[in-house]
Design an enzyme around this catalytic site. Sequence first.
Site, PDB file in Angstrom:
ATOM      1  N   THR A   1       8.722  -0.423 -29.189  1.00  0.00           N
ATOM      2  CA  THR A   1       8.513  -0.863 -30.362  1.00  0.00           C
ATOM      3  C   THR A   1       7.126  -0.590 -30.754  1.00  0.00           C
ATOM      4  OG1 THR A   1       8.013  -3.358 -29.444  1.00  0.00           O
ATOM      5  CG2 THR A   1      10.162  -3.081 -30.212  1.00  0.00           C
TER       6      THR A   1
ATOM      7  N   ILE B   1       0.947  -8.127 -28.494  1.00  0.00           N
ATOM      8  CA  ILE B   1       2.444  -7.819 -28.620  1.00  0.00           C
ATOM      9  C   ILE B   1       3.285  -8.058 -26.973  1.00  0.00           C
ATOM     10  CG2 ILE B   1       4.632  -6.401 -29.577  1.00  0.00           C
ATOM     11  CD1 ILE B   1       2.772  -5.569 -31.529  1.00  0.00           C
TER      12      ILE B   1
ATOM     13  N   GLU C   1       9.043  10.519 -37.164  1.00  0.00           N
ATOM     14  CA  GLU C   1       9.873   9.432 -38.257  1.00  0.00           C
ATOM     15  C   GLU C   1       9.569   9.844 -39.447  1.00  0.00           C
ATOM     16  OE1 GLU C   1       8.219   5.614 -38.082  1.00  0.00           O
ATOM     17  OE2 GLU C   1       8.541   5.492 -35.839  1.00  0.00           O
TER      18      GLU C   1
ATOM     19  N   ARG D   1       4.895   3.130 -30.477  1.00  0.00           N
ATOM     20  CA  ARG D   1       4.948   4.270 -31.295  1.00  0.00           C
ATOM     21  C   ARG D   1       5.744   5.218 -30.590  1.00  0.00           C
ATOM     22  NH1 ARG D   1       3.373   1.647 -34.818  1.00  0.00           N
ATOM     23  NH2 ARG D   1       1.306   1.875 -35.957  1.00  0.00           N
TER      24      ARG D   1
ATOM     25  N   HIS E   1      12.167   1.598 -37.678  1.00  0.00           N
ATOM     26  CA  HIS E   1      10.799   1.266 -37.604  1.00  0.00           C
ATOM     27  C   HIS E   1      10.506  -0.126 -38.387  1.00  0.00           C
ATOM     28  CE1 HIS E   1       6.208   2.281 -37.109  1.00  0.00           C
ATOM     29  NE2 HIS E   1       6.333   1.063 -36.966  1.00  0.00           N
TER      30      HIS E   1
ATOM     31  N   GLY F   1       9.684  -3.369 -36.822  1.00  0.00           N
ATOM     32  CA  GLY F   1       8.932  -4.307 -36.091  1.00  0.00           C
ATOM     33  C   GLY F   1       8.234  -5.613 -36.727  1.00  0.00           C
TER      34      GLY F   1
ATOM     35  N   ARG G   1      -4.685  -1.115 -18.586  1.00  0.00           N
ATOM     36  CA  ARG G   1      -5.684  -0.373 -18.016  1.00  0.00           C
ATOM     37  C   ARG G   1      -6.753  -1.542 -17.229  1.00  0.00           C
ATOM     38  NH1 ARG G   1      -8.467   2.819 -22.722  1.00  0.00           N
ATOM     39  NH2 ARG G   1      -7.864   0.943 -23.729  1.00  0.00           N
TER      40      ARG G   1
ATOM     41  N   GLY H   1      -1.131  -6.169 -24.464  1.00  0.00           N
ATOM     42  CA  GLY H   1      -2.079  -6.748 -25.470  1.00  0.00           C
ATOM     43  C   GLY H   1      -1.167  -7.851 -26.072  1.00  0.00           C
TER      44      GLY H   1
HETATM   45  O1  LIG Z   1       3.904  -0.400 -37.073  1.00  0.00           O
HETATM   46  C1  LIG Z   1       3.364  -0.917 -37.696  1.00  0.00           C
HETATM   47  C2  LIG Z   1       1.855  -1.484 -37.532  1.00  0.00           C
HETATM   48  O2  LIG Z   1       1.125  -0.891 -36.460  1.00  0.00           O
HETATM   49  O3  LIG Z   1       1.463  -2.330 -38.026  1.00  0.00           O
END
Ligand SMILES: O=CC(=O)O
Length: 330
Positions: A245, A165, A276, A247, A294, A296, A185, A163
């Site tokens: 980065t 990112i 977490e 989940r 966490h 990112g 997918r 996607g």
């Molecule tokens: O992890 C952070 C988000 O999903 O924005």
Amino acid sequence: MAQKGNRQRTKVVVTRKLPDNIETRMAELFDVQLNLADKPLGKEGLIKAVQTADVLVPTVTDQVDAEVIAAAGKNLKMIANFGAGVNHIDTKAAQEKGIVITNTPGVLTEDTADLAMALLLSVPRRLFEGEKILRAGDWTGWTPTFLMGHRIQGKRLGIIGMGRIGTAIARRAKAFNMAVHYHKRSRLPEDVEAELEATYWDDLDEMLSRMDFVSVNCPLTDETHHLLDRARMKRLQPHAVIINTARGEIIDEEALADLIEVGRIAGAGLDVFEQEPEINPKLMELDNVVLLPHMGSATVEARMAMGEKVLINIRAYADGHRPPDRVVPY
Ligand SMILES: O=CC(=O)O
């Protein structure tokens, strides 16, 4: 939908401390309940919040599950998430109740990709091991064999979930002369694939068995929970490194720790975890694993822009318009 001009009366409950400017603007625009102490509301607090709020602004740290949504009063019309991922929200339950859900896509893409790239460099180049040795006062000087790592140039990076990112990581990886591969997918449009010089793999297992590095960038859903389970991670070559980065729950963390411990996988760079902020103690013991809390999207720029998006979405709703970043209704 709220009536036009309803902004001042729109009751917004924000679950965590947001950047100051965003909170100030929020208070100017709406009847807002902030969380200046930044203490997580917990299940009870969330239930209380949805009983009175028109709009809830949660973050990834709030479990807005079926129970919370069932407890919502008639007034709750919108969940304006501060963050891109909405896996912590029961979107189906919200959809059924006619609650609009929005998120903050796009504005955290580059920062999260930078962090993935930082991990992609940190693990094979052993940056944090070096830092630890130096700070402990144990560095005795340059030697030809000290802390030798591996280069990333020319290596294969397999991106799971291409996607926003994933694509941003692919661009960076290309600039570092890595060979970009991806599993998704649905295949990317031909021109995008060509621009990234990316190779598509329909079969994830096949891709994994050929990669030097793997970056996890898909959303967490029922289908992607433990997508990287023990059997699948065993498909990796022993020198492979996994970066996550996205989940934590997409990877079976216990299996990952075991496989790294016995040398079946070379290492990992993790910014997200299954429980977490709890960290699997086995991971803590491993030198070839880089663990980050966490972060990112943790830049001033991204967090401000995320706040702006939340404001815009609520404002659109309160003015009787369709919020731009709707996740639900689909
Ligand atoms: O992890 C952070 C988000 O999903 O924005």
